[in-house]
Design a protein around this motif. Sequence first.
Motif, PDB file in Angstrom:
ATOM      1  N   ARG A 117     146.461  39.905  -8.324  1.00  0.00           N
ATOM      2  CA  ARG A 117     145.325  41.044  -8.511  1.00  0.00           C
ATOM      3  C   ARG A 117     145.583  41.853  -6.924  1.00  0.00           C
ATOM      4  N   ARG A 118     146.385  41.748  -6.102  1.00  0.00           N
ATOM      5  CA  ARG A 118     146.340  41.901  -5.092  1.00  0.00           C
ATOM      6  C   ARG A 118     147.441  42.879  -4.953  1.00  0.00           C
ATOM      7  N   GLN A 158     151.272  44.698  -6.252  1.00  0.00           N
ATOM      8  CA  GLN A 158     152.524  45.211  -7.393  1.00  0.00           C
ATOM      9  C   GLN A 158     153.385  44.612  -7.716  1.00  0.00           C
ATOM     10  N   ARG A 164     146.366  40.116 -15.217  1.00  0.00           N
ATOM     11  CA  ARG A 164     146.522  41.210 -14.340  1.00  0.00           C
ATOM     12  C   ARG A 164     145.688  42.506 -15.291  1.00  0.00           C
ATOM     13  N   SER A 186     142.220  44.359 -12.943  1.00  0.00           N
ATOM     14  CA  SER A 186     142.719  45.422 -12.514  1.00  0.00           C
ATOM     15  C   SER A 186     141.802  46.885 -12.089  1.00  0.00           C
ATOM     16  N   GLY A 187     141.438  46.468 -10.966  1.00  0.00           N
ATOM     17  CA  GLY A 187     140.806  47.283 -10.189  1.00  0.00           C
ATOM     18  C   GLY A 187     138.939  46.491 -10.608  1.00  0.00           C
ATOM     19  N   ILE A 244     143.385  47.937  -0.017  1.00  0.00           N
ATOM     20  CA  ILE A 244     143.390  47.373  -1.647  1.00  0.00           C
ATOM     21  C   ILE A 244     141.892  47.293  -2.081  1.00  0.00           C
ATOM     22  N   ASP A 286     142.976  51.425  -2.659  1.00  0.00           N
ATOM     23  CA  ASP A 286     143.945  51.490  -4.052  1.00  0.00           C
ATOM     24  C   ASP A 286     142.736  51.228  -5.550  1.00  0.00           C
ATOM     25  N   LYS A 333     141.598  48.379  -6.338  1.00  0.00           N
ATOM     26  CA  LYS A 333     141.876  46.635  -6.670  1.00  0.00           C
ATOM     27  C   LYS A 333     140.965  45.636  -5.421  1.00  0.00           C
TER      28      LYS A 333
END
Length: 400
Positions: free
Chosen positions: A67-68, A70, A104, A108-109, A294, A297, A299
């Motif tokens: 989750r955090r 890539q 994931r 996402s987000g 984060i 980003d 997320k």
Amino acid sequence: MENKNLIDKAIGFIQKNPKDNLSLQSIADNAGFSLTYFDAIFRQHTGYSPVEYSRIYKLTRSALELRRTQKTVLEIALDFGYASPESFTRAFKNFYSITPSEYREKYSGEAVTWHDLSGKIAISHFRRSFPELNISDIDLALDFCFTHNPLKYAEDIVGMTVAESEILTLGNPETLEHFIYVSDYNSVEPAVMIICENEEDALPYLRLFAKHANPRFSIRRSVDKEWEIFDAEVAKLGLTCRYGYDMIYPNDSISVPEYGGLSIRLLTAEDMTQVKAFKQNGGCAECHVGAIQICFDGKGNAGMKPMGVFENGELICLAMPTLDQIRELRKYDIGAIFTINTNKEGESIDLMWRYAVDYCLKNNAMIGNSNADEDDSPLGVETCERIGLVKVARNCIYRK
């Protein structure tokens, strides 16, 4: 050393080494247990075997990575000691019911909370220690808080919903006239908060927890009521108490001052270089830089609003108010205000508090500062009251 302390040491060892494939022997050796009965004692205290506990903790941490970061599934699998992405995927799907890639994509987000990460490890441990407690429902607990005093219980309304929590009571679980909630932050000891409107209801919980070798729990009390009987029992049991206050700003306006040479605004992704320089100057920790990155980003917590005070273009003060919304309650947690040492430190803190409060109020939310201590730090009671926050609850933290 008692068995529980040895078990806590074993749990701490597991949590410090989530990326290793720990054997039963290595965990037992580190804790100081003989292998002959370590597995049975560990199960008795936690409900899991040591190897099961290690596996679950490893999976929750890998979920956090999904989750955090890539990182690819292969990279995460290797990081956590799996021989292949296939073996990692099988283990992950057995625990979460979906594959790492599906997990994931699904999250996402979205904001990271422990609802989807935790295996309720600490909660399971706690419940086995106190079988007298009955399970109740979080909606009944929220009803209790909203019915009695949503300002007083604002931190609890948020706390029992943003973390993996369980509602337990010594009373009737269907009417819920008093209760505790236990929150699992993937630590050895869960956070335990007693919710009672009077000391008569709280005393049985106090006596129950005092039987524990190392009791640790909190009670949120009204600021205008003394609990003489309860406090006398605390002293008799040899417990210590650290007092703090939950502060709320429930009004609808505040004056934001102007200080020469200082400017303040919401931060953007373009400010990350400044945020990193601020951290290098001792202003905050790496975890705060990570949380802001984060957030930018897309997320992290969508309710976070990083803001900064600048002097001559340099970031000198930082805050990260975060909005929580449960039912009709909208509350910002301003949390810590970070500064670096300049001759305008006091002015920058004052400006940040007032700007943050003004921003939150304009967003139609109350403001909370959880557990302010009796000191004159940026989080202290004196500063909170000077800015305009008021005491709504006395937070008492008890331990041996």
